[in-house]
Design a protein around this motif. Structure first.
Motif, short mmCIF file in Angstrom:
data_model
loop_
_atom_site.label_atom_id
_atom_site.label_comp_id
_atom_site.label_asym_id
_atom_site.label_seq_id
_atom_site.Cartn_x
_atom_site.Cartn_y
_atom_site.Cartn_z
N LEU A 194 30.72 59.50 44.02
CA LEU A 194 29.96 59.59 45.27
C LEU A 194 30.70 60.46 46.29
O LEU A 194 30.07 61.12 47.12
CB LEU A 194 29.79 58.16 45.81
N HIS A 210 19.40 58.19 47.31
CA HIS A 210 19.91 59.18 46.34
C HIS A 210 18.93 60.34 46.19
O HIS A 210 19.33 61.50 46.14
CB HIS A 210 20.10 58.53 44.97
N PHE A 236 25.43 60.47 41.25
CA PHE A 236 24.97 59.08 41.20
C PHE A 236 24.74 58.69 39.75
O PHE A 236 23.74 59.08 39.16
CB PHE A 236 23.64 58.93 41.95
N ASN A 275 22.44 53.12 39.40
CA ASN A 275 21.24 53.10 40.22
C ASN A 275 20.95 51.69 40.72
O ASN A 275 21.79 50.79 40.58
CB ASN A 275 20.06 53.71 39.45
N ASP A 306 18.34 53.98 45.47
CA ASP A 306 17.78 55.10 44.69
C ASP A 306 16.98 56.06 45.56
O ASP A 306 16.98 57.27 45.32
CB ASP A 306 16.90 54.56 43.55
#
Lengths: 417, 417
Positions: free
Chosen positions: A272, B286, A279, A282, B283
């Motif tokens: 990160l 992300h 990523f 998740n 997510d």
């Protein structure tokens, strides 16, 4: 040399998963890491690669098939392994078949290679590492190399860093080494698979929704851009390696679990901290971590360790089979299968654990009660379909040779069976 | 003193968002941080807290209402701010109303306080920081404190670390300070909101699916367990603070964006390196990061910076309004509203940007073409409903006093209007 003979070697190597992570190379060509790492090899009955290598005078070029499909051998990884192995080849004498291959002859001979994973390649379970290890191990046996597995691990390392650890069973350390030529960057076995055979491993194969960064590119980016990776490699990991070796030697599960979880989280933290950020884990991975953390904390001492390699799949290590059954109850409660999933294919590997869980079919899964530690938080979250399936396994043995009856190539045609 | 009078002060303070993050205290009671941090105050027209404080002799106890609902003032944070402010109170003379309150009288008087956020509190936009800042600012005016905003920031800090930065507009640095008593841990303004008024800020309010760790608990856990946080605080942040101050002074957007993104990612990396790990970004976060990274890389120089505080909401800072419109096109393409969402409530704040985007209704959003940088990856992923709504805003001014006509309390009853 007669033109009709064929010699085949078939080998099997385990998948391995890291408990102290490898992330970052100090030499891209020789594949030398910036820190030591420790892995566990998994039982090949459930997860392994099988590879057959064969040689016959009529083969005109090196060819390879993976899961029945021909793939190119021109990549640098295969080529450097092939080169290293050919350069160490020795005389082969097969008295029964009346074949003699002189050391020098190997340069002129070509190989057919077939490799097969007993699990979906797309599952993201480091299949390339096991594949490379098997490739090197089988070829080394065929070309009658005298090198031991530690020395072979240095060759496999040139193909894929993690591969070098699939050359032993049980708990394996990949030593980063100090030499510029990489000669001391090899794998050593810390303990074999029988040393700590209480451990049970449950892998949650998580449906990935985003394309993942390859680990090769990812660790290059981390080394170039993360402001934390060097601190991790130099200050944090060396101490953890010593503590982890100690925990493994003493079968000290609480220490083992704390170190494995912390190191997995730190590896993903470094990902990160990379630009652009990587990523691998998740929301489903997060939920699995939270489930385990909550349970461990409610008991007061770790029951289960979690670790994630370069992808969202959770590798969960339970201290024993009883705990593994309690773990699977929790996982099935939170992550029931999609309504159209056959419950028989939802837990694979050592399916006998389902009896301990008390689950026979999808209906049983639906009626599982919430685990006691979340009782305050009713209604509990259920995430159907977030996990593709579970694999139940345990630490396993290193590479073995298999009889010709298990060969993946047809001795008549030299092509996949 | 007559019993019938009432004095009210109404103030408004901005929400602020961090571009170099505050994470970790060296003193829990005084709320002293382990590193400097830098924040941007946002335009109060779109995001702010309004607070009315009132005093009258008949009030029997301190009472407070947040968004119309009474809340307890007994928490340590309010109490320490109240104590600090009362101890600095001065004589008040209101000639028009003929009221005189002596310094000593403040100890016997009680306050009614009403606070209102012009955005959903549940959005996770650091409303408590703005609220505390407004509470301190309004009370300080009522009790006629002589302290300047920097000194008030030290009081607000005792209530909520981030609050101290809402006492200025524009770009604000919270200096960690060196004194044990915290007297030098104050906020200073680096530049006011007019210094860099090209910047446009788009906030994606992301639907959180998991309960979040409070930042108070989270940073305690990080300080106790992360092996990376001290390295970040001592080695990484001090350099970044200097570089960020320089980037702000020169309005150097590429440097500003690189630093803001890297620091946001590193803050979340430290959260992940905590035991138990803290997941603030999910997510959807992300996906937003990947969208911005891909775009920035395709152009070759940063167009947009992203930063995430202790939650999944993305704060996106565009170099100018033209870029902000291109950004919103991308965001609306990837994150269209749920079919049942009114497009008019899907982008709030400065809605005029929708004209630049060329979008009037949900149909226009559906027919947006994919951005050029993802053309190779068709079919593009669309994630309806992952974003609750967008707020379009810009850097904004610091606290201001509002006329009594804007008061939240009824002067007759002393209760919320």
């Amino acid at each position: 040399m007669a033109e009709s003979w064929v010699i085949m070697v078939t080998a099997q190597t385990p998948i391995n998963i890291a408990v102290i992570k490898y992330w970052g190379k100090r030499d891209e060509t020789l594949i030398l890491p910036i820190n030591d790492s420790i892995r566990v090899s998994l039982d090949p009955d459930h997860l392994c690669t099988t590879t057959t290598v064969s040689v016959r005078p009529s083969f005109e070029q090196d060819r390879m098939w993976l899961n029945g499909k021909e793939i190119s051998l021109l990549g640098g990884r295969f080529q450097s392994c092939l080169r290293e192995i050919r350069s160490r080849a020795r005389d082969l004498e097969d008295e029964k078949k009346g074949i003699v291959i002189k050391k020098m002859d190997w340069e002129k001979l070509h190989f057919h290679i077939a490799s097969y994973n007993n699990f979906p390649t797309a599952a993201g379970l480091a299949s390339s590492a096991a594949g490379l290890a098997c490739f090197v191990f089988a070829l080394a046996k065929l070309l009658t190399l005298q090198e031991d597995n530690g020395q072979l691990s240095a060759i496999a390392r040139r193909g894929s860093g993690s591969a070098c650890r699939s050359l032993y069973g049980g708990f394996v350390k990949w030593i980063m080494g100090k030499e510029e030529n990489g000669s001391d960057s090899i794998a050593v076995q810390l303990a074999d698979e029988k040393h700590w055979d209480d451990l049970v491993i449950v892998i949650a194969v998580v449906s990935a929704r985003q394309k993942e960064t390859s680990s090769t590119t990812g660790m290059q980016d981390s080394c170039k851009t993360s402001m934390l990776i060097q601190h991790r490699a130099k200050e944090v990991v060396p101490k953890r390696i010593l503590q982890m070796e100690d925990a493994i030697e003493k079968r000290d599960f609480p220490s083992f679990a704390r170190l494995a979880c912390a190191d997995s989280n730190q590896f993903h933290a470094v990902c990160l901290d990379t630009s652009p950020p990587i990523f691998y884990i998740n929301d489903t991975s997060h939920k699995i971590i939270s489930c385990v953390e909550k349970w461990n904390r409610s008991v007061g001492t770790p029951q289960v360790a979690y670790t994630f390699d370069a992808g969202p799949n959770a590798v969960l290590i339970a201290r024993d089979r009883k705990i593994a059954a309690l773990l699977l109850r929790r996982l099935l409660f939170h992550f029931p299968p999609h309504s159209n999933t056959d419950s028989n294919s939802y837990v694979i590997g050592d399916k006998s654990i389902l009896q301990d869980v008390g689950v026979q079919d999808t209906k049983d899964i639906e009626s599982l009660p919430p685990p006691p530690e979340i009782k305050d938080n009713i209604p509990a979250q259920k995430s159907n379909g977030d996990v593709s399936y579970f694999i139940c396994t345990r630490p396993g043995r290193g590479p073995v040779l298999l009889p010709d009856s298990r060969a993946l190539l047809n001795p008549e045609t030299g092509l996949p069976k």
